[in-house]
Design an enzyme around this catalytic site. Structure first.
Site, mmCIF file in Angstrom:
data_model
loop_
_atom_site.group_PDB
_atom_site.id
_atom_site.type_symbol
_atom_site.label_atom_id
_atom_site.label_comp_id
_atom_site.label_asym_id
_atom_site.label_seq_id
_atom_site.Cartn_x
_atom_site.Cartn_y
_atom_site.Cartn_z
ATOM 1 N N ASN A 13 10.736 51.207 44.234
ATOM 2 C CA ASN A 13 11.689 51.047 45.344
ATOM 3 C C ASN A 13 10.951 50.846 46.659
ATOM 4 O OD1 ASN A 13 10.704 53.589 45.751
ATOM 5 N ND2 ASN A 13 12.617 54.658 45.301
ATOM 6 N N SER A 262 5.665 57.670 53.657
ATOM 7 C CA SER A 262 6.906 57.069 53.203
ATOM 8 C C SER A 262 6.630 55.626 52.790
ATOM 9 C CB SER A 262 7.920 57.118 54.345
ATOM 10 O OG SER A 262 8.753 55.987 54.309
ATOM 11 N N LYS A 263 7.427 55.154 51.828
ATOM 12 C CA LYS A 263 7.250 53.771 51.378
ATOM 13 C C LYS A 263 7.635 52.806 52.492
ATOM 14 C CE LYS A 263 7.532 54.225 46.382
ATOM 15 N NZ LYS A 263 8.424 54.793 45.409
ATOM 16 N N ALA A 264 8.346 53.322 53.496
ATOM 17 C CA ALA A 264 8.794 52.456 54.578
ATOM 18 C C ALA A 264 7.690 52.173 55.604
ATOM 19 C CB ALA A 264 9.996 53.094 55.273
#
Ligand code: GLU
Length: 291
Positions: A13, A262-264
């Site tokens: 994701n 965070s992946k963001a």
């Protein structure tokens, strides 16, 4: 001969970051030291957030890092039948029930409880289930299911605890408060957790437990953010008659401000670091596994 089996289980994701690199490298190092095997599992049950390009990037970046996983990657989205079978078993034993409240109805119920003096949150900060769906008659449940209403399948925590008794696990890493050795599980802190939904017969908790058992995983090595979830995993393993792996929760890699990655954030993504000229050896050093 008894061979230990480790696994790295990312969700596609977003792009992998330094925290994932640490977890994958640590799994590989521990598997090698134990003369064990390393499996890769793609945790993609959430079709709304997972994307093929992220999955492709997982294979590419792990290979670049030098992670050697065994073939036959298990993709959770291909195994909904296995999760459904586990749900069917729990339902037949009266351990799960359908709850029909919408997210906004649940928020309103929680707000009401909060006003009346406060309502407990789970370790992730999510309010415990405040609804009363457990009290619905079986006639009413059937009527609403047949009418096509949406529902979440929730664990009847009281009944589950009564069935399972006292639960522990063996921790070879450490929890957020330094917990190690034999840890007593307290699944009640999660309330009646969601194990499935009308349109997706799996939640993270259910899928992880079913897969670890089906893949013969003996050693779960993962981030400390999942330490408390282990209580639910031990409970589900016990209810479903599945073997108990050993757990090793590792420290989290934090950013310069001390926050969880965070992946963001692209600054710590392996993709960006690699594009900027970092080598796999640099990544090892950045996560404190350098040689
Ligand atoms: N899929 C989870 C994640 O990306 C990890 C699950 C686990 O290791 O148990 O954080």
């Amino acid at each position: 001969m008894y061979t230990r089996i480790f696994r790295f289980a990312p969700s596609p994701n977003g792009y992998l970051h330094l925290g994932h690199a640490f977890s994958a490298l640590l799994n590989q190092d521990m598997a090698r030291a134990a003369g064990g095997r390393l499996l890769l599992r793609i945790e993609d049950i959430d079709a709304t957030r997972c994307r093929p390009e992220y999955e492709a990037a997982i294979y590419e970046e792990l290979a670049w890092l030098g992670i050697a996983w065994e073939p036959d990657v298990r993709r959770q989205s291909e195994h909904f039948d296995d999760y459904q079978a586990a749900l069917d078993r729990l339902e037949a034993e009266g351990l799960i029930y359908p709850a029909f409240e919408s997210r906004s109805e649940i928020s309103a119920l929680v707000a009401e409880r909060d006003r009346q003096g406060g309502w407990p949150r789970d370790p992730d900060g999510v309010p415990l289930y405040p609804g009363r769906a457990r009290k619905l008659s079986s006639f009413e449940r059937e009527r609403r299911r047949r009418a096509g209403d949406s529902f979440a399948l929730r664990l009847a925590m009281d009944a589950a605890l009564a069935r399972a008794g006292v639960l522990t696990w063996t921790e070879t890493g450490a929890g957020p408060q330094g917990q190690t050795g034999v840890v007593t599980a307290a699944p009640q802190m999660w309330g009646d957790v969601v194990l499935g939904r009308k349109d997706a017969p799996a939640s993270y908790h259910l899928a992880v437990v079913v897969d670890d058992a089906l893949q013969g995983v003996t050693d779960v090595v993962r981030g400390q953010d999942l330490f408390w979830a282990t209580a639910i995993h031990r409970l589900l393993q016990t209810l479903l008659g599945l073997p108990e792996p050993a757990y090793h929760h590792h420290r989290l890699i934090l950013d310069a401000a001390g926050r969880k990655l965070s992946k963001a954030t692209s600054a710590t993504s392996l993709r960006e670091l690699r594009a900027g000229g970092a080598t796999p050896g640099d990544i090892r050093r950045m996560v404190g596994l350098g040689r």
